[in-house]
Design a protein around this motif. Structure first.
Motif, PDB file in Angstrom:
ATOM      1  N   THR A 277       0.828  -1.207   0.000  1.00  0.00           N
ATOM      2  CA  THR A 277       0.000   0.000   0.000  1.00  0.00           C
ATOM      3  C   THR A 277       0.861   1.254   0.000  1.00  0.00           C
ATOM      4  O   THR A 277       0.638   2.190  -0.767  1.00  0.00           O
ATOM      5  CB  THR A 277      -0.914   0.004   1.248  1.00  0.00           C
ATOM      6  OG1 THR A 277      -1.430  -1.304   1.431  1.00  0.00           O
ATOM      7  CG2 THR A 277      -2.050   0.993   1.090  1.00  0.00           C
ATOM      8  N   TRP A 278       1.864   1.240   0.875  1.00  0.00           N
ATOM      9  CA  TRP A 278       2.748   2.419   0.946  1.00  0.00           C
ATOM     10  C   TRP A 278       3.448   2.662  -0.390  1.00  0.00           C
ATOM     11  O   TRP A 278       3.495   3.778  -0.888  1.00  0.00           O
ATOM     12  CB  TRP A 278       3.806   2.214   2.034  1.00  0.00           C
ATOM     13  CG  TRP A 278       3.289   2.415   3.417  1.00  0.00           C
ATOM     14  CD1 TRP A 278       2.118   2.998   3.775  1.00  0.00           C
ATOM     15  CD2 TRP A 278       3.940   2.010   4.632  1.00  0.00           C
ATOM     16  NE1 TRP A 278       1.977   2.986   5.128  1.00  0.00           N
ATOM     17  CE2 TRP A 278       3.084   2.383   5.700  1.00  0.00           C
ATOM     18  CE3 TRP A 278       5.140   1.376   4.935  1.00  0.00           C
ATOM     19  CZ2 TRP A 278       3.389   2.156   7.021  1.00  0.00           C
ATOM     20  CZ3 TRP A 278       5.450   1.146   6.253  1.00  0.00           C
ATOM     21  CH2 TRP A 278       4.583   1.522   7.286  1.00  0.00           C
ATOM     22  N   LEU A 279       4.004   1.572  -0.923  1.00  0.00           N
ATOM     23  CA  LEU A 279       4.744   1.716  -2.170  1.00  0.00           C
ATOM     24  C   LEU A 279       3.843   2.246  -3.277  1.00  0.00           C
ATOM     25  O   LEU A 279       4.252   3.063  -4.094  1.00  0.00           O
ATOM     26  CB  LEU A 279       5.365   0.379  -2.581  1.00  0.00           C
ATOM     27  CG  LEU A 279       6.547  -0.089  -1.702  1.00  0.00           C
ATOM     28  CD1 LEU A 279       7.000  -1.470  -2.108  1.00  0.00           C
ATOM     29  CD2 LEU A 279       7.719   0.891  -1.805  1.00  0.00           C
ATOM     30  N   LYS A 280       2.582   1.776  -3.282  1.00  0.00           N
ATOM     31  CA  LYS A 280       1.642   2.266  -4.294  1.00  0.00           C
ATOM     32  C   LYS A 280       1.315   3.733  -4.058  1.00  0.00           C
ATOM     33  O   LYS A 280       1.304   4.544  -4.979  1.00  0.00           O
ATOM     34  CB  LYS A 280       0.364   1.430  -4.268  1.00  0.00           C
ATOM     35  CG  LYS A 280       0.454   0.200  -5.160  1.00  0.00           C
ATOM     36  CD  LYS A 280      -0.899  -0.486  -5.260  1.00  0.00           C
ATOM     37  CE  LYS A 280      -0.757  -1.946  -4.930  1.00  0.00           C
ATOM     38  NZ  LYS A 280      -2.034  -2.613  -4.685  1.00  0.00           N
ATOM     39  N   ASP A 281       1.059   4.073  -2.781  1.00  0.00           N
ATOM     40  CA  ASP A 281       0.728   5.468  -2.451  1.00  0.00           C
ATOM     41  C   ASP A 281       1.861   6.400  -2.839  1.00  0.00           C
ATOM     42  O   ASP A 281       1.641   7.544  -3.250  1.00  0.00           O
ATOM     43  CB  ASP A 281       0.430   5.606  -0.947  1.00  0.00           C
ATOM     44  CG  ASP A 281      -0.897   4.944  -0.594  1.00  0.00           C
ATOM     45  OD1 ASP A 281      -1.623   4.580  -1.539  1.00  0.00           O
ATOM     46  OD2 ASP A 281      -1.175   4.781   0.602  1.00  0.00           O
ATOM     47  N   LEU A 282       3.066   5.925  -2.677  1.00  0.00           N
ATOM     48  CA  LEU A 282       4.217   6.757  -3.035  1.00  0.00           C
ATOM     49  C   LEU A 282       4.452   6.771  -4.540  1.00  0.00           C
ATOM     50  O   LEU A 282       5.317   7.489  -5.024  1.00  0.00           O
ATOM     51  CB  LEU A 282       5.484   6.240  -2.322  1.00  0.00           C
ATOM     52  CG  LEU A 282       5.550   6.497  -0.810  1.00  0.00           C
ATOM     53  CD1 LEU A 282       6.709   5.729  -0.198  1.00  0.00           C
ATOM     54  CD2 LEU A 282       5.701   7.987  -0.537  1.00  0.00           C
ATOM     55  N   GLY A 283       3.686   5.958  -5.228  1.00  0.00           N
ATOM     56  CA  GLY A 283       3.814   5.925  -6.678  1.00  0.00           C
ATOM     57  C   GLY A 283       5.039   5.188  -7.169  1.00  0.00           C
ATOM     58  O   GLY A 283       5.459   5.366  -8.306  1.00  0.00           O
ATOM     59  N   LEU A 284       5.633   4.384  -6.308  1.00  0.00           N
ATOM     60  CA  LEU A 284       6.835   3.659  -6.719  1.00  0.00           C
ATOM     61  C   LEU A 284       6.510   2.412  -7.526  1.00  0.00           C
ATOM     62  O   LEU A 284       7.321   1.967  -8.327  1.00  0.00           O
ATOM     63  CB  LEU A 284       7.668   3.284  -5.487  1.00  0.00           C
ATOM     64  CG  LEU A 284       8.310   4.478  -4.759  1.00  0.00           C
ATOM     65  CD1 LEU A 284       8.925   4.035  -3.454  1.00  0.00           C
ATOM     66  CD2 LEU A 284       9.359   5.135  -5.646  1.00  0.00           C
TER      67      LEU A 284
END
Lengths: 269, 342
Positions: free
Chosen positions: A121-128
């Motif tokens: 989720t974090w990685l997606k939110d950060l757009g990575l």
């Protein structure tokens, strides 16, 4: 001497009843169920599926051991040689895992690593990343989970060795002009060799018998020996095979221990 | 040789928190000198050695090396050899590897290193032990490895921190001789920390005596022994007989023995036991004493004496058949030039 033997009797009796007898039962099972003789062993050591499980177990355990000992070494350095605040924080981080059951830890890692878990989720939110990374139900997750469990066990033998390093030897090396890097690789690390060997042994032997963590985080995709034994007992009952595998596992662990102690007993003393 | 000042210690002080380990030390060390820093434990001698070596920074003052300010140089820049207390050998390396370590750091060629190691092993008499680990060596042998390692890269100064304290007495004597020989052969400046007075007297060209972080006296062994600057030095360096002085009369207390020298302001007259003797009739000074005990030492006897004022004296007597019993009344004498006021 006689009084000593007498005092140790209850322990021998307890070990005999709770350990030796069941073990003899397993031995008997391995040579008799379903066929008498060495058939079970022959099957275990020739079946490609079983062999791949053994191979995978050895590989994962080796990786876990290396990861755990390296991580533990860094943590131990912080714990033993860090500044007071760093020390107490590190100590807390070493102790806390001991109070959390292996099951909760495995679930904890699942909620971290799963497809809709925290990390993805974090990685997606950060757009990575666009799509979720597959971080559970594979060997990566198993290595992470097992290392997390085993690191604290590697810390203690390392801490003993690192505490025993004579500070003056490091000062001497520094005074001779050796760089920090050289002092670490050529003086400090070799001086803690006994701890590294001890930690490696302990972690490897522990890891070979792991069941819960690989079963949950591997999600049936990376079966290790212990899980295979479980399957042969509870899912597809082949008790003789399970028993033979257990005996092999035990002999392997015992053999590794004896070998390493012979080889490094001098250093470890 | 001992002409140019190589190391200068200028007003060096060292504090650990509120504790003053060293206060305002000034001394010079000449090239090729063998200087012993002598004092009881906690006197600051080791502190000064670590400051000279660059293993710790002084709280105040400056250190000069060949006239250059080296106060802020780290140990590796000073490049002095150091023999640590407990030797600090690399336990995982062999004798040869230990000695080679500083040479490898200096990136010398393999051939050079092998040559130098062989030379050092030979010099400290460890031939045949090259492949042993330090734990397989005796204390004296470990000591030699430490010396060889510290001298391998030909440092201009060798610092030694109580190198013989862990050795038994015989071995210590032997190592002392070897150290003297090394110093003579190499001409390197040696700075040597010890709490053993005899060791300092036997080895050094100069001795600096410390107490409570203060430099008490510095001089050649003869100077500090024969002419101590103060009572501490006098008492610390070997046995000494002290007699109270009567400040007003300039006489020994409770006697009429007048002293030929100016002794104003001093409280005691000091005479080394070996300068005191039983008085003959023609001796100028004759102090009546009573024999308390006679200790037979083989080649000589030690007499323990007491003055009428209750002060204890000691002197050595070559053995002779004279039968002196405790309680005998005797007279002792000394030459005025051998006594000094402290």
């Amino acid at each position: 001497m006689r009084a000593f033997l007498f005092l140790i009797c209850p322990l021998l009796l307890f070990l005999g009843c709770s350990y030796l007898l069941p073990f003899l039962g397993i031995m008997q099972l391995s040579f008799s169920d379903p066929d008498p003789g060495l058939a079970q062993y022959r099957h275990v050591l020739s079946d490609p599926l079983t062999l791949s499980v053994i191979w995978r177990t050895l590989r994962i355990c080796a990786i876990v051991t290396v990861v755990s000992v390296i991580a533990a070494y860094i943590i131990t350095l912080l714990w033993v040689r860090g500044r007071p605040l760093v020390r107490s924080l590190t100590e807390l981080c070493i102790m806390i895992p001991f109070w959390i059951s292996v099951l909760s830890r495995a679930f904890g890692w699942m909620s971290m690593l799963s497809n809709r878990g925290l990390l993805n989720t974090w990685l997606k939110d950060l757009g990575l990343i666009d799509a979720s990374l597959q971080m559970t139900r594979n060997e990566f997750a198993v290595v992470i989970g097992m290392s997390h469990y085993l690191i604290p066990f590697a810390v203690f033998p390392l801490a003993t060795a690192i505490r025993n390093v004579d500070e003056r030897v490091l000062t001497a090396a520094d005074g001779m002009g050796a760089s920090r890097l050289r002092i670490f690789w050529q003086v400090f690390l070799p001086m803690t060799a006994s701890g590294i060997i001890g930690a490696t042994l302990l972690v490897f032997v522990f890891s070979i018998g792991f069941f819960v963590t690989p079963a949950l985080l591997g999600g049936g995709q990376s079966v290790l020996i212990a899980e295979l034994i479980y399957l042969w007992i509870f899912q597809i009952p082949q008790w003789g095979m399970a028993a033979a595998m257990s005996v092999i596992l035990m002999i392997a662990v015992g053999g590794i221990l004896v070998l390493l102690m012979r080889r490094y007993g001098e250093v470890a003393k | 040789m001992a002409s140019t000042t190589q190391i200068e210690v200028c007003s060096i002080g060292k504090k650990y928190g509120k504790f003053k380990a060293l206060g305002d030390i000034n001394l010079g060390i000449a090239e090729g000198e063998f200087l012993s820093l002598l004092g009881p434990s906690g006197s600051g001698k080791t502190t000064l050695l670590t400051l000279i070596g660059g293993y710790d920074a002084p709280s105040s003052g400056r250190l000069l090396f060949d006239g250059q300010d080296m106060t802020n140089w780290p140990a590796k820049q000073r490049g002095f050899g150091m023999v640590f207390q407990g030797y600090a050998l690399f336990p995982h390396l062999t004798v040869a590897e230990n000695i080679a370590f500083p040479l490898k750091v200096q990136k010398r060629s393999k051939a050079q290193i092998a040559d130098r190691v062989a030379q050092m092993v030979e010099m400290v008499g460890l031939s045949g032990h090259e492949a042993k680990k330090p734990t397989a060596l005796s204390g004296g042998q470990q000591q030699r490895v430490a010396l060889a390692r510290a001298l391998a890269y030909e440092p201009k100064v060798l610092l030694l921190d109580e190198p013989f304290s862990a050795l038994d007495k015989n071995l210590r004597g032997q190592m002392q001789e070897e150290l003297r020989r090394l110093h003579r052969d190499l001409g390197t400046t040696f700075v040597f920390v010890t709490h053993d007075q005899e060791e300092a007297l036997a080895l050094s060209t100069h001795i600096a005596i410390f107490n409570h972080g203060e430099l008490q006296q510095i001089g050649t062994p003869e100077e500090v022994y024969e002419r101590p600057a103060n009572r501490f030095t006098a008492e610390f360096l070997g046995d000494i007989n002290l007699l109270s002085l009567d400040g007003s009369t300039g006489c020994l207390a409770e006697t009429a023995i007048e002293l030929p020298k100016t002794i104003a302001g001093q409280s005691h007259l000091a005479i080394r036991p070996e300068h005191m003797r039983l008085a003959a009739d023609d001796d100028a000074i004759q102090l009546p004493v009573r024999l308390r005990d006679r200790v037979y030492l083989g080649s000589k006897s030690r007499l323990l004496l007491e003055t009428s004022g209750g002060e204890e004296l000691m002197l050595y007597l070559d053995n002779d058949p004279t039968d002196m019993r405790p309680g005998s009344e005797l007279r002792v004498a000394w030459d005025a030039r051998d006594s000094f006021a402290v």
